[in-house]
Design an enzyme around this catalytic site. Structure first.
Site, short mmCIF file in Angstrom:
data_model
loop_
_atom_site.label_atom_id
_atom_site.label_comp_id
_atom_site.label_asym_id
_atom_site.label_seq_id
_atom_site.Cartn_x
_atom_site.Cartn_y
_atom_site.Cartn_z
N GLU A 110 31.58 21.31 -39.26
CA GLU A 110 30.42 22.05 -39.88
C GLU A 110 29.29 21.17 -41.13
OE1 GLU A 110 27.71 24.60 -39.52
OE2 GLU A 110 29.52 25.77 -38.98
N VAL A 113 26.40 18.41 -40.14
CA VAL A 113 24.78 18.61 -39.93
C VAL A 113 24.32 19.84 -40.90
CG1 VAL A 113 23.30 19.25 -38.21
CG2 VAL A 113 25.37 18.22 -37.50
N GLY A 115 24.44 20.12 -44.13
CA GLY A 115 25.29 20.72 -45.33
C GLY A 115 25.72 21.88 -45.20
N ASP A 182 19.69 8.89 -39.40
CA ASP A 182 20.50 10.01 -39.90
C ASP A 182 20.04 11.03 -39.22
OD1 ASP A 182 22.38 11.18 -42.01
OD2 ASP A 182 20.41 12.34 -42.19
N LYS A 186 22.41 13.55 -36.42
CA LYS A 186 22.46 14.99 -36.61
C LYS A 186 22.10 15.74 -35.20
CE LYS A 186 22.50 14.66 -41.53
NZ LYS A 186 21.88 15.09 -43.02
#
Length: 418
Positions: A110, A113, A115, A182, A186
């Site tokens: 969890e 991706v 936060g 980044d 994700k």
């Protein structure tokens, strides 16, 4: 967080949760918690193999090296794994998922991706009744912070990046963030959950935000848009279109109003459509997501890492961005001489591109002792197209460049519309 919520967590999940061992590079660093009763391992791989643990939590980072070695060791030992490592899963997710299934354990991610936003749980569990058509979002707080500061304060990209680095939002080498990689990592995980495709960053068309200027932000504002770096995974017939790039989105969309380091994910299903907004990074957000995964394991929840058996995940294939259809913003530095406008219009027409609007701003007038610009100095021209294809836009621009009627490479930004 586990210490503070110890009694409540035990009550909710049916058993106590205890940190029994840790491993890190620096044993002497102040971590603002009491580790006196916790076993210390110099080697994270040794910790991952420890038969006295139930869950191995990896918060090291990096898609190879000690992080990968430790996670593989934990899986081989049959331990449940929790990770915030999007790069590891993006590059090795299929093999890790296969190993977890073979050894009767699972991988929870969890925190990898968006936060503290529970988007993994939403896609893997809560929205299983939906056929997902599209998942898109602001997945990188650094880029959103930079674009927000540029828009609100009229600062350059370089100035905003420097501020982001001073505040700890950006690394000394910001390439991974500002060039879109980044976000791509994700997005590959979200696409696996939503569409059953193998995580593969190389299948994603990626553009960053380095080329975005104040002129683009001002034009977007005038046209009724905000510019955001979006990751988009969308059904395209039997295929899945995967792309990361700066995007103009209507001001009234919830995602357009997300500012600073905040993240947002929009999910479009056939039964419901929703937008989740929250902190995309930071200690508290990451801890919240990790503890949520720990509680799922303690409560006895099970499943597969991506919601599909690893063998059922299909190859994503390279994103065919040339077939993307939509509106486009095109900014040209047009040479001010007879025939320029006609040449631009002709090449657009040759590719069957219809223009929704044309904006031309006058060059600034000379002040005081400033030298007046020559008659052929470039003037900014902004074109907004109706829906067309990426291929058509690129062909038209290539022809315009050959004609020599623009003074610098054009800016092209895709537009999302209602």
């Amino acid at each position: 967080m586990l210490a503070r919520r110890k009694d409540e967590i035990a009550l909710r999940v049916g058993r106590p949760v205890e940190v029994v061992a840790v491993s890190a590079r620096d044993r002497t660093r102040n971590r603002d918690c009491d580790l006196s009763g916790v076993r210390w391992f110099e080697d994270a791989v040794e910790l991952a193999r420890d038969p006295d643990i139930d869950v191995f939590v990896e918060l090291i980072g990096g898609h190879d090296g000690i992080a990968r070695d430790a996670v593989e060791a934990a899986i081989a030992s049959g331990h449940e794994v929790i990770t915030a490592n999007k790069a590891l899963l993006a590059h090795h997710g299929v093999s890790l998922a296969s190993g977890a299934e073979a050894n009767g354990c699972n991988i929870y991610f969890e925190a990898a991706v968006a936060g503290g936003i529970p988007v993994i749980k939403a896609l893997r569990e809560a929205l299983l009744g939906n056929e997902i058509a599209r998942v898109s979002g602001i997945l990188n707080g650094t880029c959103n912070y930079i674009l927000t500061r540029m828009h609100e304060e009229g600062l350059s990209f370089d100035a905003c990046l420097e501020q982001a680095q001073l505040l700890g939002y950006a690394e000394a080498d910001p390439t991974f963030d500002v060039d879109g990689f980044d976000t791509a990592h994700k997005l590959s995980l979200l696409a696996a959950l939503a569409f059953g495709v193998q995580p593969d960053p190389d299948a994603i068309h990626v553009e960053g935000i380095r080329s975005i200027t104040l002129a683009d932000l001002e034009a977007a504002d005038e046209l009724g848009y905000r510019i955001k770096l979006l990751g988009v995974a969308a059904r395209a017939g039997a295929a899945v279109e995967l792309r990361v790039h700066p995007t103009m989105v209507p001001k009234h969309w919830p995602i357009a109003q997300v500012s600073g380091v905040t993240n947002a994910v929009a999910i479009d299903g056939d039964a419901v459509a929703l937008t989740l907004v929250g902190p995309g990074a930071g200690g508290d957000a990451t801890a919240s997501a990790v503890v949520g995964d720990i509680c799922d394991i303690a409560a006895g929840k099970s499943g597969t890492p991506f919601g599909w058996k690893a063998r059922d995940l299909r190859a994503a294939g390279k994103a065919a961005i040339q077939r993307h259809e939509g509106g486009y913003y095109i900014r040209l530095a047009a040479v001010d001489r007879p025939g320029t406008a006609a040449a631009i219009a002709r090449h657009m027409a040759e590719q069957n591109i219809s223009l929704e609007s044309i904006m031309q701003h006058r060059r600034g007038r000379p002040h005081g002792g400033e030298r007046a610009e020559s008659a052929e100095a470039p003037a900014p021209v902004v074109l907004v197209t109706y829906a067309t294809t990426e291929d058509a836009v690129r062909r038209a621009i290539a022809a315009i460049e050959i004609d020599g009627v623009i003074a610098s490479p054009p800016q092209v930004i895709r537009i999302e519309k209602d």
